[in-house]
Design a protein around this motif. Structure first.
Motif, PDB file in Angstrom:
ATOM      1  N   ASP A 120       0.822  -1.211   0.000  1.00 41.11           N
ATOM      2  CA  ASP A 120       0.000   0.000   0.000  1.00 41.11           C
ATOM      3  C   ASP A 120       0.859   1.266   0.000  1.00 41.11           C
ATOM      4  O   ASP A 120       0.491   2.280  -0.591  1.00 41.11           O
ATOM      5  CB  ASP A 120      -0.920   0.020   1.225  1.00 41.11           C
ATOM      6  N   LEU A 123       1.891   1.815  -3.469  1.00 45.07           N
ATOM      7  CA  LEU A 123       0.716   2.204  -4.255  1.00 45.07           C
ATOM      8  C   LEU A 123       0.360   3.672  -4.078  1.00 45.07           C
ATOM      9  O   LEU A 123      -0.283   4.267  -4.952  1.00 45.07           O
ATOM     10  CB  LEU A 123      -0.495   1.348  -3.854  1.00 45.07           C
ATOM     11  N   ARG A 157       0.077  -3.022  -7.969  1.00 42.77           N
ATOM     12  CA  ARG A 157      -1.309  -3.051  -8.431  1.00 42.77           C
ATOM     13  C   ARG A 157      -1.724  -4.467  -8.827  1.00 42.77           C
ATOM     14  O   ARG A 157      -2.842  -4.898  -8.548  1.00 42.77           O
ATOM     15  CB  ARG A 157      -1.464  -2.073  -9.599  1.00 42.77           C
TER      16      ARG A 157
END
Length: 281
Positions: A120, A123, A157
């Motif tokens: 995360d 990301l 992703r």
């Protein structure tokens, strides 16, 4: 003696996708553009860096660019670097992302939490920003560096999608049965989990390829290409943008070719996604 005929083999995801009009059209567009780029050295009116007339003239099919080079020839030559880097970068990103996602789903517990929270963090940064941070420290990036940057930027992703799909499979009866028989985890993943993930992963691969083409083109526009003197769709847009009003084809031609390529790969991804959705229903 039993007379029951064997059940017909289930068509592969690719065969099912070929029955989708979207996928067939997208595949045709993509293959035609790839062929267009491959045959460039044999059918282009001029060489990659050959001067064909005065700068920004109307000479030739699409005119000339800021150095007087033939725009059509440059467009034909300009896709080779982008396609190679985008394709191999996408493959690398898919492999890394699938591996991370499946390991997180299979391990579970705190391993899953640690892996996905780190995922995360990556990301949260835009893909192009991550690439620029690395490229600003390199004078002249090689094709390998660009491939690695594209792949690493895609991996988080893909990992999130792979983990979500794998979570629905690792607790299924056929996986538990394989583990009960003493199969190694690596074999269970390769033989039981991965084959049941192919449709959503193929659809994601099509989308990632689209984003890869846009990312590599954007980096070329910003001046990050393996050879500044070679034709590059993104670089062509940057070099000729000031003459958009007088010689628009020098900019519009690479923009249109990138857009058509994106349409083709997106149609392929949509077709595979429809196959995956029907398989779940």
């Amino acid at each position: 003696m039993s007379t029951d005929a064997p059940a017909p083999a289930e068509p592969s995801t690719f065969r099912k996708a070929l029955r989708q009009k979207r996928f067939s059209v997208g595949l045709a567009i993509t293959l035609l553009l790839v062929a267009f780029v491959i045959v460039a050295p044999y059918v282009a009116p001029f060489g990659e860096n050959e001067v064909a007339g005065p700068p920004f003239s109307k000479d030739g099919t699409l005119g000339t660019d800021y150095l007087g080079q033939d725009v059509l020839s440059r467009v034909m030559y300009g896709g080779r670097e982008i396609l190679v880097i985008a394709l191999f970068g996408t493959l690398l990103g898919m492999v890394l992302g699938i591996a991370i996602g499946i390991v997180a789903a299979y391990a579970g517990g705190w391993w899953d939490e640690v892996i996905m929270r780190l995922n995360d963090v990556v990301l949260s940064f835009p893909q192009i920003l991550l690439a620029l941070v690395v490229l600003t420290a390199i004078e002249q990036p090689s094709a390998l560096i660009l491939i690695v940057l594209v792949g690493v930027s895609h991996a988080p992703r893909v990992a999130r999608l792979a983990r979500g799909v794998a979570l629905g499979l690792v607790s299924r009866d056929f996986v538990i049965a394989a583990e009960a028989l003493g199969e190694k985890r690596s074999r269970v993943i390769l033989a039981e989990v991965l084959p049941n993930m192919n449709a959503p992963l193929l659809a994601e691969g099509g989308l990632r390829l689209t984003y890869s083409i846009g990312l590599v083109g954007s980096l070329g526009f910003l001046g990050f290409s393996t050879n500044p003197g070679a034709a590059n769709w993104g670089q062509m847009i940057q070099e000729n943008r000031l003459a958009l009003a007088t010689q628009p084809w020098a900019v519009l031609a690479p923009v249109i070719i990138i857009a058509i390529f994106a349409i083709g790969t997106n149609l392929m991804a949509d077709g595979i996604a429809q196959v995956a959705q029907r398989g779940e229903n």
